[in-house]
Design a protein around this motif. Structure first.
Motif, PDB file in Angstrom:
ATOM      1  N   MET A   1       0.923  -1.050  -0.106  1.00 46.41           N
ATOM      2  CA  MET A   1      -0.064   0.073   0.051  1.00 46.41           C
ATOM      3  C   MET A   1       0.861   1.565   0.137  1.00 46.41           C
ATOM      4  O   MET A   1       1.853   1.241   0.750  1.00 46.41           O
ATOM      5  N   SER A   2       0.713   2.072  -0.811  1.00 50.29           N
ATOM      6  CA  SER A   2       1.576   3.245  -0.933  1.00 50.29           C
ATOM      7  C   SER A   2       1.125   4.250   0.044  1.00 50.29           C
ATOM      8  O   SER A   2       2.018   4.838   0.505  1.00 50.29           O
ATOM      9  N   LYS A   3      -0.002   4.479   0.443  1.00 55.38           N
ATOM     10  CA  LYS A   3      -0.479   5.532   1.560  1.00 55.38           C
ATOM     11  C   LYS A   3      -1.235   4.792   2.319  1.00 55.38           C
ATOM     12  O   LYS A   3      -2.261   4.452   1.933  1.00 55.38           O
ATOM     13  N   TYR A   4      -1.255   5.431   3.768  1.00 55.32           N
ATOM     14  CA  TYR A   4      -2.266   4.738   4.831  1.00 55.32           C
ATOM     15  C   TYR A   4      -2.867   6.126   5.156  1.00 55.32           C
ATOM     16  O   TYR A   4      -2.229   6.850   5.586  1.00 55.32           O
ATOM     17  N   ARG A   5      -4.138   6.381   5.088  1.00 56.07           N
ATOM     18  CA  ARG A   5      -5.218   6.949   5.353  1.00 56.07           C
ATOM     19  C   ARG A   5      -5.538   6.774   6.685  1.00 56.07           C
ATOM     20  O   ARG A   5      -6.259   5.699   6.937  1.00 56.07           O
ATOM     21  N   ILE A   6      -5.398   7.716   7.755  1.00 61.44           N
ATOM     22  CA  ILE A   6      -5.744   7.547   9.035  1.00 61.44           C
ATOM     23  C   ILE A   6      -6.904   8.612   9.742  1.00 61.44           C
ATOM     24  O   ILE A   6      -6.258   9.853   9.503  1.00 61.44           O
ATOM     25  N   ALA A   7      -8.026   8.348  10.196  1.00 58.54           N
ATOM     26  CA  ALA A   7      -9.141   9.004  10.299  1.00 58.54           C
ATOM     27  C   ALA A   7      -8.463   9.395  11.961  1.00 58.54           C
ATOM     28  O   ALA A   7      -8.468   8.486  12.817  1.00 58.54           O
ATOM     29  N   VAL A   8      -8.624  10.572  12.332  1.00 61.92           N
ATOM     30  CA  VAL A   8      -8.166  10.888  13.620  1.00 61.92           C
ATOM     31  C   VAL A   8      -9.293  11.553  14.439  1.00 61.92           C
ATOM     32  O   VAL A   8      -9.737  12.747  13.908  1.00 61.92           O
ATOM     33  N   ILE A   9      -9.705  10.650  15.199  1.00 60.92           N
ATOM     34  CA  ILE A   9     -11.204  11.172  15.927  1.00 60.92           C
ATOM     35  C   ILE A   9     -10.653  11.892  17.192  1.00 60.92           C
ATOM     36  O   ILE A   9     -10.345  11.307  18.111  1.00 60.92           O
TER      37      ILE A   9
ATOM     38  N   GLN B   1       7.067   9.135  20.180  1.00 62.18           N
ATOM     39  CA  GLN B   1       7.516   8.482  18.921  1.00 62.18           C
ATOM     40  C   GLN B   1       7.403   7.107  19.038  1.00 62.18           C
ATOM     41  O   GLN B   1       6.914   6.442  18.161  1.00 62.18           O
ATOM     42  N   GLY B   2       7.789   6.550  20.141  1.00 64.89           N
ATOM     43  CA  GLY B   2       7.688   4.954  20.544  1.00 64.89           C
ATOM     44  C   GLY B   2       6.152   4.622  20.130  1.00 64.89           C
ATOM     45  O   GLY B   2       6.075   3.585  19.757  1.00 64.89           O
ATOM     46  N   TRP B   3       5.516   5.244  20.981  1.00 63.59           N
ATOM     47  CA  TRP B   3       3.648   5.091  20.635  1.00 63.59           C
ATOM     48  C   TRP B   3       3.493   5.138  19.154  1.00 63.59           C
ATOM     49  O   TRP B   3       2.903   4.135  19.049  1.00 63.59           O
ATOM     50  N   MET B   4       3.750   6.139  18.832  1.00 61.99           N
ATOM     51  CA  MET B   4       3.234   6.137  17.148  1.00 61.99           C
ATOM     52  C   MET B   4       4.110   5.008  16.389  1.00 61.99           C
ATOM     53  O   MET B   4       3.541   4.566  15.490  1.00 61.99           O
ATOM     54  N   ASN B   5       5.335   4.698  16.529  1.00 62.56           N
ATOM     55  CA  ASN B   5       5.833   3.752  16.004  1.00 62.56           C
ATOM     56  C   ASN B   5       5.196   2.664  15.976  1.00 62.56           C
ATOM     57  O   ASN B   5       4.688   1.721  15.161  1.00 62.56           O
ATOM     58  N   GLN B   6       4.550   2.037  17.541  1.00 62.95           N
ATOM     59  CA  GLN B   6       3.970   1.052  17.617  1.00 62.95           C
ATOM     60  C   GLN B   6       2.567   1.053  16.842  1.00 62.95           C
ATOM     61  O   GLN B   6       1.987  -0.053  16.336  1.00 62.95           O
ATOM     62  N   PHE B   7       1.848   2.244  16.750  1.00 61.44           N
ATOM     63  CA  PHE B   7       0.606   2.444  16.194  1.00 61.44           C
ATOM     64  C   PHE B   7       0.776   2.094  14.559  1.00 61.44           C
ATOM     65  O   PHE B   7      -0.204   1.461  14.158  1.00 61.44           O
ATOM     66  N   VAL B   8       1.870   2.683  13.998  1.00 55.85           N
ATOM     67  CA  VAL B   8       1.982   2.503  12.712  1.00 55.85           C
ATOM     68  C   VAL B   8       2.357   0.966  12.409  1.00 55.85           C
ATOM     69  O   VAL B   8       1.718   0.459  11.292  1.00 55.85           O
ATOM     70  N   ALA B   9       3.160   0.406  13.035  1.00 59.31           N
ATOM     71  CA  ALA B   9       3.085  -1.115  13.057  1.00 59.31           C
ATOM     72  C   ALA B   9       1.893  -1.822  13.138  1.00 59.31           C
ATOM     73  O   ALA B   9       1.524  -2.676  12.147  1.00 59.31           O
ATOM     74  N   TRP B  10       1.097  -1.525  13.981  1.00 64.35           N
ATOM     75  CA  TRP B  10      -0.246  -2.159  14.172  1.00 64.35           C
ATOM     76  C   TRP B  10      -1.302  -1.820  12.951  1.00 64.35           C
ATOM     77  O   TRP B  10      -1.547  -2.729  12.628  1.00 64.35           O
ATOM     78  N   VAL B  11      -1.127  -0.736  12.634  1.00 72.29           N
ATOM     79  CA  VAL B  11      -2.046  -0.467  11.508  1.00 72.29           C
ATOM     80  C   VAL B  11      -1.749  -1.297  10.310  1.00 72.29           C
ATOM     81  O   VAL B  11      -2.396  -1.997   9.403  1.00 72.29           O
ATOM     82  N   LYS B  12      -0.352  -1.372   9.867  1.00 76.44           N
ATOM     83  CA  LYS B  12       0.252  -1.806   8.831  1.00 76.44           C
ATOM     84  C   LYS B  12      -0.128  -3.424   8.887  1.00 76.44           C
ATOM     85  O   LYS B  12      -0.430  -4.328   8.069  1.00 76.44           O
ATOM     86  N   ARG B  13      -0.096  -4.092  10.088  1.00 77.78           N
ATOM     87  CA  ARG B  13      -0.330  -5.264  10.211  1.00 77.78           C
ATOM     88  C   ARG B  13      -1.875  -5.772  10.123  1.00 77.78           C
ATOM     89  O   ARG B  13      -2.236  -6.926   9.708  1.00 77.78           O
ATOM     90  N   HIS B  14      -2.777  -5.102  10.491  1.00 82.35           N
ATOM     91  CA  HIS B  14      -3.986  -5.117  10.633  1.00 82.35           C
ATOM     92  C   HIS B  14      -5.044  -4.698   9.550  1.00 82.35           C
ATOM     93  O   HIS B  14      -6.339  -4.995   9.469  1.00 82.35           O
ATOM     94  N   SER B  15      -4.080  -3.809   8.608  1.00 80.33           N
ATOM     95  CA  SER B  15      -5.061  -3.269   7.568  1.00 80.33           C
ATOM     96  C   SER B  15      -5.197  -3.818   6.379  1.00 80.33           C
ATOM     97  O   SER B  15      -5.797  -3.527   5.198  1.00 80.33           O
ATOM     98  N   ALA B  16      -4.393  -4.930   6.300  1.00 80.47           N
ATOM     99  CA  ALA B  16      -4.456  -5.823   5.053  1.00 80.47           C
ATOM    100  C   ALA B  16      -5.654  -6.323   4.563  1.00 80.47           C
ATOM    101  O   ALA B  16      -6.851  -6.774   4.885  1.00 80.47           O
TER     102      ALA B  16
END
Length: 183
Positions: A1-9, A168-183
């Motif tokens: 996936m080229s871009k991950y779009r994240i909705a921030v509520i 930054q560590g929290w954000m890195n974990q969130f990014v990895a989480w989204v990449k793992r679960h958005s497939a």
């Protein structure tokens, strides 16, 4: 996936909300392949099941923005030891009618800031219960209960040095989480 779009509520309507500031600062910490956007929730009607057959335009807009996202970041305030009504209303509106939830399957992260020493711990726990019901895989660790105090934000809106490495560590974990679960 080229871009991950994240909705921030953002679970606060206050113009100078610590949580809106936190949401904006976190978006700056995301990687280049992540795009963060904040859907409006201030114009949603109060959820009423009678409206499920003809949802209002703001509800349909919110549902469309969630559907077009690969993940959701909830940045919530804590009101009276729980989630703000405006956030619950947005969740309820976008989850209905039954069986047509925009939230289902979307990977989520939960974070929040408060002037209280335990941050938004209670609101986050309540929100996690709701997200579990909505079938949203939610990042469990690290938890982040941010104490909004002097030095949290720099003058330019970025995170101050005292919290930067942790967030930054929290954000890195969130990014990895989204990449793992958005497939």
């Amino acid at each position: 996936m080229s871009k991950y779009r994240i909705a921030v509520i953002v679970g606060s309507l206050r113009k100078d909300s610590f949580n809106r500031q936190l949401a904006n600062a976190l978006a700056r910490m995301g990687p280049p392949d992540f795009e963060f956007h904040q859907p409006r929730i201030d114009d949603l009607p109060l959820y009423n099941q009678d409206d499920d057959g003809h949802q209002a335009a703001p509800v349909l807009r919110l549902k469309g923005e969630i559907a077009a996202s690969q993940g959701v970041l909830f940045v919530t305030a804590e009101y009276n030891r729980s989630i703000p009504g405006v956030l619950k209303n947005a969740i309820d509106n976008a989850s209905r009618p039954y069986g047509q939830s925009a939230w289902a399957g979307k990977p989520a992260g939960v974070i929040g800031a408060s002037i209280g020493s335990i941050g938004t711990a209670m609101a986050q726990q309540h929100l996690r219960n709701v997200l579990a019901y909505l079938d949203m895989p939610t990042l469990g660790q690290p938890e982040a209960f941010i104490h909004a105090k002097d030095g949290l934000f720099n003058a330019d809106g970025s995170i101050g040095d005292g919290s930067k490495a942790f967030l930054q560590g929290w954000m890195n974990q969130f990014v990895a989480w989204v990449k793992r679960h958005s497939a």
